[in-house]
Design a protein around this motif. Structure first.
Motif, PDB file in Angstrom:
ATOM      1  N   MET A   1       1.362  -1.310  -0.087  1.00  0.00           N
ATOM      2  CA  MET A   1      -0.123   0.388  -0.516  1.00  0.00           C
ATOM      3  C   MET A   1       0.747   1.271   0.340  1.00  0.00           C
ATOM      4  SD  MET A   1      -3.141   1.382   2.752  1.00  0.00           S
ATOM      5  CE  MET A   1      -3.583  -0.671   2.800  1.00  0.00           C
ATOM      6  N   ASP A   2       0.855   2.532  -0.777  1.00  0.00           N
ATOM      7  CA  ASP A   2       1.103   3.223  -1.556  1.00  0.00           C
ATOM      8  C   ASP A   2       0.596   4.655   0.039  1.00  0.00           C
ATOM      9  OD1 ASP A   2      -0.866   4.387  -2.729  1.00  0.00           O
ATOM     10  OD2 ASP A   2       0.058   4.149  -4.719  1.00  0.00           O
ATOM     11  N   ILE A   3       1.518   5.550  -0.240  1.00  0.00           N
ATOM     12  CA  ILE A   3       1.307   6.761   0.588  1.00  0.00           C
ATOM     13  C   ILE A   3       0.498   7.457   0.811  1.00  0.00           C
ATOM     14  CG2 ILE A   3       1.751   8.808   2.028  1.00  0.00           C
ATOM     15  CD1 ILE A   3       5.389   7.392   1.497  1.00  0.00           C
ATOM     16  N   SER A   4      -0.661   7.412  -0.726  1.00  0.00           N
ATOM     17  CA  SER A   4      -1.345   8.642  -1.323  1.00  0.00           C
ATOM     18  C   SER A   4      -2.604   7.449  -0.794  1.00  0.00           C
ATOM     19  CB  SER A   4      -1.184   8.808  -2.570  1.00  0.00           C
ATOM     20  OG  SER A   4      -1.114   7.316  -3.557  1.00  0.00           O
ATOM     21  N   SER A   5      -2.551   6.340  -0.952  1.00  0.00           N
ATOM     22  CA  SER A   5      -3.847   5.399  -0.152  1.00  0.00           C
ATOM     23  C   SER A   5      -3.620   5.143   1.262  1.00  0.00           C
ATOM     24  CB  SER A   5      -3.650   3.689  -0.987  1.00  0.00           C
ATOM     25  OG  SER A   5      -3.829   3.823  -2.365  1.00  0.00           O
ATOM     26  N   THR A   6      -2.590   5.291   1.695  1.00  0.00           N
ATOM     27  CA  THR A   6      -2.843   4.957   3.077  1.00  0.00           C
ATOM     28  C   THR A   6      -3.266   6.251   3.393  1.00  0.00           C
ATOM     29  OG1 THR A   6      -0.946   4.191   3.608  1.00  0.00           O
ATOM     30  CG2 THR A   6      -1.100   4.964   5.444  1.00  0.00           C
ATOM     31  N   ILE A   7      -2.507   7.444   3.274  1.00  0.00           N
ATOM     32  CA  ILE A   7      -3.527   9.128   3.989  1.00  0.00           C
ATOM     33  C   ILE A   7      -5.375   8.775   3.829  1.00  0.00           C
ATOM     34  CG2 ILE A   7      -3.386  11.590   3.553  1.00  0.00           C
ATOM     35  CD1 ILE A   7      -0.553  10.974   2.809  1.00  0.00           C
ATOM     36  N   THR A   8      -5.267   8.346   2.143  1.00  0.00           N
ATOM     37  CA  THR A   8      -6.458   8.354   1.916  1.00  0.00           C
ATOM     38  C   THR A   8      -7.426   7.536   2.581  1.00  0.00           C
ATOM     39  OG1 THR A   8      -6.512   8.582  -0.566  1.00  0.00           O
ATOM     40  CG2 THR A   8      -7.871   7.325  -0.216  1.00  0.00           C
ATOM     41  N   ILE A   9      -6.737   6.603   3.344  1.00  0.00           N
ATOM     42  CA  ILE A   9      -7.513   5.797   4.000  1.00  0.00           C
ATOM     43  C   ILE A   9      -7.768   6.364   5.094  1.00  0.00           C
ATOM     44  CG2 ILE A   9      -7.800   3.272   5.310  1.00  0.00           C
ATOM     45  CD1 ILE A   9      -6.142   2.054   3.629  1.00  0.00           C
ATOM     46  N   ILE A  10      -6.837   6.860   5.618  1.00  0.00           N
ATOM     47  CA  ILE A  10      -6.813   7.728   7.215  1.00  0.00           C
ATOM     48  C   ILE A  10      -8.479   8.634   6.871  1.00  0.00           C
ATOM     49  CG2 ILE A  10      -5.039   9.047   9.011  1.00  0.00           C
ATOM     50  CD1 ILE A  10      -2.978   7.489   8.148  1.00  0.00           C
ATOM     51  N   LEU A  11      -7.942   9.660   6.329  1.00  0.00           N
ATOM     52  CA  LEU A  11      -8.907  10.653   5.584  1.00  0.00           C
ATOM     53  C   LEU A  11     -10.328  10.838   5.995  1.00  0.00           C
ATOM     54  CD1 LEU A  11      -6.885  12.824   3.724  1.00  0.00           C
ATOM     55  CD2 LEU A  11      -7.154  13.392   5.871  1.00  0.00           C
ATOM     56  N   PHE A  12     -10.750   9.575   5.485  1.00  0.00           N
ATOM     57  CA  PHE A  12     -12.101   8.757   4.933  1.00  0.00           C
ATOM     58  C   PHE A  12     -12.497   7.779   6.826  1.00  0.00           C
ATOM     59  CE2 PHE A  12     -12.082   8.601  -0.003  1.00  0.00           C
ATOM     60  CZ  PHE A  12     -12.664   9.946   0.125  1.00  0.00           C
ATOM     61  N   LEU A  13     -11.372   8.041   6.920  1.00  0.00           N
ATOM     62  CA  LEU A  13     -11.996   6.525   8.439  1.00  0.00           C
ATOM     63  C   LEU A  13     -12.723   7.554   9.729  1.00  0.00           C
ATOM     64  CD1 LEU A  13      -9.283   3.809   9.142  1.00  0.00           C
ATOM     65  CD2 LEU A  13     -11.646   3.460   8.980  1.00  0.00           C
ATOM     66  N   LEU A  14     -11.131   9.518   9.435  1.00  0.00           N
ATOM     67  CA  LEU A  14     -11.956  10.209   9.841  1.00  0.00           C
ATOM     68  C   LEU A  14     -12.618  11.054  10.262  1.00  0.00           C
ATOM     69  CD1 LEU A  14      -7.726  11.692  10.291  1.00  0.00           C
ATOM     70  CD2 LEU A  14      -9.495  11.129  12.029  1.00  0.00           C
ATOM     71  N   GLN A  15     -13.343  11.022   8.495  1.00  0.00           N
ATOM     72  CA  GLN A  15     -14.403  11.678   7.886  1.00  0.00           C
ATOM     73  C   GLN A  15     -15.568  10.827   8.608  1.00  0.00           C
ATOM     74  OE1 GLN A  15     -15.814  11.816   4.320  1.00  0.00           O
ATOM     75  NE2 GLN A  15     -15.840  13.711   4.442  1.00  0.00           N
ATOM     76  N   THR A  16     -15.765   9.802   8.184  1.00  0.00           N
ATOM     77  CA  THR A  16     -16.020   9.200   8.813  1.00  0.00           C
ATOM     78  C   THR A  16     -16.594   8.411  10.140  1.00  0.00           C
ATOM     79  OG1 THR A  16     -16.661   7.541   6.179  1.00  0.00           O
ATOM     80  CG2 THR A  16     -17.257   6.637   8.107  1.00  0.00           C
TER      81      THR A  16
END
Length: 312
Positions: A1-16
């Motif tokens: 998993m690359d950095i952009s995917s990790t950041i995306t997952i973290i942002l969506f997790l926080l948002q939800t």
């Protein structure tokens, strides 16, 4: 998993994980107010439906996106994909309609008490719930065509010519039919957002007029009424401004995506995140201006602190 995917997952997790519980808290607070005080105003009822629509949109869009980013693309069947996307698009449409209705209601509330305006004031106050129910039914029917387009992966393959919507996929419809639905859906959004802006401009005009006239009002009771109306109107303007900003940025990304032959997955994820930011931020705006909900939040915090102290 690359950095952009990790950041995306973290942002969506926080948002939800932040947005959904906050919206649920507001719904529970309004339910408690209705049970104990029997004091839900039409504005509160409108906000309840707005909050519920936002919460539904966060759950039905954020969670599938998180699962898709984690590589869990084979957990949905056709029925769940149809249900998720239809629920998301319905909730998004209802959010636009209800936010527009809130601005219309506030504009009518601030309007002069002439015969014509009094008729509208009584109608909007009396039939606010039927109007909102119509918004739900209308958007469910408006987005019913998605039920025939949405599918899940089968054996790791993507059947037919489709575009990716996270963990689900949509078949390409007949060009003429697809263009028709795009015009209808986009026309729906433009109409209600435009109505929202027109009402907001009128509210600002009335607020300015009230500010110019308030110095001539001698009665303390009249001053309190004017201040209450001005405060409510400013709160609606704040919610409208936040919505228009998120809608405008999302529309900008959509227009830019339309100029590309191949839309990068990251750009699509940014659009999904931005389009859900209103559902994340609006509860905090509602809590900040609603004293009853804010008091319940403080009471809940104090009760939690006392339990923690007693436990220790």
């Amino acid at each position: 998993m690359d950095i952009s995917s990790t950041i995306t997952i973290i942002l969506f997790l926080l948002q939800t994980s932040i947005g959904a519980p906050t919206n649920i808290f507001i719904l529970m607070a309004y339910a408690h107010i209705n049970h104990t005080e029997k004091d839900l105003k039409p504005t509160d009822i409108i906000l309840c439906h707005l909050v519920f629509a936002n919460m539904l949109g966060l759950v039905t869009r954020g969670l599938p996106q998180i699962m898709s980013d984690l590589g869990l693309n084979n957990i949905h069947n056709d029925a769940s994909c149809k249900l998720l996307i239809h629920a998301y698009r319905t909730s998004r449409g209802v959010s636009i309609c209800v936010m527009s209705f809130l601005s219309v209601y506030q504009a009518i509330t601030l309007a002069p008490s002439t015969t014509q305006w009094l008729f509208l004031k009584s109608r909007t106050k009396k039939y606010s719930i039927p109007y909102i129910i119509c918004f739900w039914l209308f958007n469910m029917l408006l987005n019913a065509h998605t039920l025939s387009l949405m599918y899940a992966q089968r054996n790791g393959t993507i059947p037919g010519a489709q575009y990716n919507l996270g963990s689900c996929y949509s078949k390409t419809s007949v060009p003429s039919l697809g263009l028709f639905f795009k015009i209808i859906v986009n026309g729906h959004d433009v109409f209600f957002v435009g109505l929202m802006l027109i009402c907001s401009v009128y509210i600002l005009y009335v607020l300015k007029r009230h500010r110019d006239q308030v110095q001539y009002i001698q009665s303390t009771r009249q001053n309190s009424k004017v201040m209450a109306e001005r405060t409510a109107a400013k709160n609606v303007i704040t919610l409208v401004s936040l919505y228009v900003f998120c809608f405008g940025v999302d529309t900008g990304f959509l227009v830019y995506s339309g100029t590309l032959l191949i839309v990068p997955p990251l750009l699509y994820q940014i659009r999904v995140f931005i389009s859900s930011c209103y559902a994340l931020l609006s509860p905090f705006v509602i809590i900040s201006f609603n004293k009853k909900i804010y008091r319940r939040l403080r009471c809940s915090h104090k009760e939690g602190t006392m339990k923690h102290i007693n436990t220790n």
